[in-house]
Write an enzyme that holds these catalytic residues in place. Structure first.
Site, PDB file in Angstrom:
ATOM      1  N   ASP A 230      -9.576  -2.507  11.091  1.00  0.00           N
ATOM      2  CA  ASP A 230      -7.791  -3.999  10.625  1.00  0.00           C
ATOM      3  C   ASP A 230      -7.803  -4.191   9.682  1.00  0.00           C
ATOM      4  O   ASP A 230      -7.940  -5.254   9.189  1.00  0.00           O
ATOM      5  CB  ASP A 230      -8.079  -5.433  11.396  1.00  0.00           C
ATOM      6  CG  ASP A 230      -7.027  -5.991  11.565  1.00  0.00           C
ATOM      7  OD1 ASP A 230      -6.335  -5.332  11.271  1.00  0.00           O
ATOM      8  OD2 ASP A 230      -6.836  -7.241  11.528  1.00  0.00           O
ATOM      9  N   ASN A 235      -7.272  -8.460   4.179  1.00  0.00           N
ATOM     10  CA  ASN A 235      -8.636  -8.167   4.808  1.00  0.00           C
ATOM     11  C   ASN A 235      -9.919  -7.914   3.492  1.00  0.00           C
ATOM     12  O   ASN A 235     -10.531  -7.635   4.157  1.00  0.00           O
ATOM     13  CB  ASN A 235      -9.214  -7.454   6.168  1.00  0.00           C
ATOM     14  CG  ASN A 235      -9.322  -8.034   7.498  1.00  0.00           C
ATOM     15  OD1 ASN A 235      -8.653  -9.777   6.753  1.00  0.00           O
ATOM     16  ND2 ASN A 235      -8.565  -7.898   8.556  1.00  0.00           N
ATOM     17  N   ASP A 248     -13.906  -9.683   6.989  1.00  0.00           N
ATOM     18  CA  ASP A 248     -13.405  -9.831   8.694  1.00  0.00           C
ATOM     19  C   ASP A 248     -13.521  -8.614   9.844  1.00  0.00           C
ATOM     20  O   ASP A 248     -12.553  -7.662   9.605  1.00  0.00           O
ATOM     21  CB  ASP A 248     -12.084 -10.021   8.076  1.00  0.00           C
ATOM     22  CG  ASP A 248     -11.613 -10.204   9.497  1.00  0.00           C
ATOM     23  OD1 ASP A 248     -12.928 -10.759  10.752  1.00  0.00           O
ATOM     24  OD2 ASP A 248     -10.322 -11.180  10.568  1.00  0.00           O
TER      25      ASP A 248
END
Length: 360
Positions: A230, A235, A248
């Site tokens: 992701d 992030n 993350d």
């Protein structure tokens, strides 16, 4: 003369669908995974794990999990992530932790969980599972700069060089079934698409998924490795003089390498071609890139769009979701999704950003 008390109440207009679903969610506490996760529970959990908290608690922006900045008696605050129940097994969470710790040990700038006094990275308290992370500062990277993209590509190449060493045993792979077929069926089968748009949405999502399958066929048997999963701008934390820090890894899974690269590309085609060149200039210093994966850029974008609607639908009984996405049950939302998918159908028929060897 008629007694008004004997007359039936006038019919009331129906509540909007979003309001009905929110009320239904609120009446089902068992479906609210964080209903008992109050500030006292969070602080008690950190204390039990060996962190002397000072009572300061700040909820951070997160929907899938619940994330808090927790103040300590001494030193800088820490970040506590409480995992959504039943999403991942303990083994899957620990496998993701092990990957990020392995990357950190190789001096790759990721933010792994802290080892607790017990030696573990995953703790349990009052029916909840959580991990504790160091707090890291930074800003969003400037993706319009070539040197920034090359720097990100360099570190992503290092991440993938490690990710390719061994597969995950407990975490799933990114595939068309789980990211496309299943979420599309879920929103249709559970009445989230307005009736007047159901037929058109069903048709356009089927056509889009056919385009995704065709793109995967053109790419061939590409290798799947451990990825961040992701890797969007939210992030990544950019620190001056140090470059990007990747945070993350909760969505980490087995996927083609391009899954961690395509979200860095935006704008017109010529912009994306330039951005891709910048990213790969850094990436290929540490990891070879299979150009066949460029066939998957728009296919993966399409899967993300479909999956996002399914994700909101599956979480709708969590009160945080109707509050954050109040337009989800409106015709306007689904009209926009239809147009979005139609655009993706056309884009997936275009040639990849770079010409493949052997193309005429």
């Amino acid at each position: 003369m008629t007694d008004d008390t004997d007359l039936p109440d006038p019919p009331q207009p129906p509540l909007p669908v979003a309001v009905q679903r929110a009320a239904q969610a609120a009446s089902q506490p068992s479906s609210q995974p964080y209903a008992d996760l109050n500030p006292d529970t969070v602080l008690d959990a950190l204390e039990a794990a060996g962190f002397p908290v000072d009572g300061r608690l700040l909820a951070l922006n997160s929907f899938e999990n619940r994330v808090y900045q927790v103040g300590l008696d001494e030193g800088t605050p820490v970040i506590a992530k409480f995992y959504r129940p039943a999403r991942w097994s303990d083994e899957a969470i620990l496998e993701e932790h092990a990957f990020s710790l392995e990357l950190a040990e190789r001096e790759i700038p990721v933010v792994p969980p802290l080892r607790l006094p017990s030696g573990d990275t995953l703790a349990h308290h009052a029916g909840h599972r959580f991990a504790v992370f160091p707090r890291r500062g930074g800003r969003a990277p400037e993706l319009d700069r070539s040197d920034t993209l090359e720097w990100i590509g360099r570190f992503m190449g290092r991440i993938h060089a490690v990710g390719a060493v061994q597969p995950y045993a407990h975490r799933p792979a990114l595939d068309i079934a789980s990211f496309g077929d299943e979420p599309a069926a879920y929103v249709l089968d559970h009445g989230f698409v307005p009736p007047e748009l159901e037929k058109v949405y069903r048709g356009v999502v089927a056509q889009a998924l056919d385009g995704v399958r065709a793109a995967f066929e053109r790419a061939g048997d590409v290798t799947r490795i451990r990825t961040h999963g992701d890797c969007h701008v939210g992030n990544m934390l950019w620190v001056e003089g140090q470059g990007p820090h990747f945070v993350d890894f909760d969505d980490s899974r087995m996927a083609p390498a391009i899954q961690d690269l395509w979200m860095l590309l935006s704008g017109e085609r010529e912009d994306r071609v330039r951005q891709l060149g910048d990213v790969l200039a850094g990436y290929e210093e540490f990891c070879e890139f299979d150009l066949r994966e460029l066939h998957l850029v728009e296919a993966l974008r399409t899967l993300r769009l479909i999956h996002h609607s399914g994700w909101i639908a599956r979480r709708w009984q969590d009160p945080a979701f109707p509050a954050a996405f109040p337009w989800f049950d409106t015709p306007r939302y689904w009209e926009a999704r239809v147009l979005e998918l139609r655009e993706q159908i056309a884009v997936m028929d275009e040639p990849p950003l770079w010409r493949m060897p052997g193309m005429g």
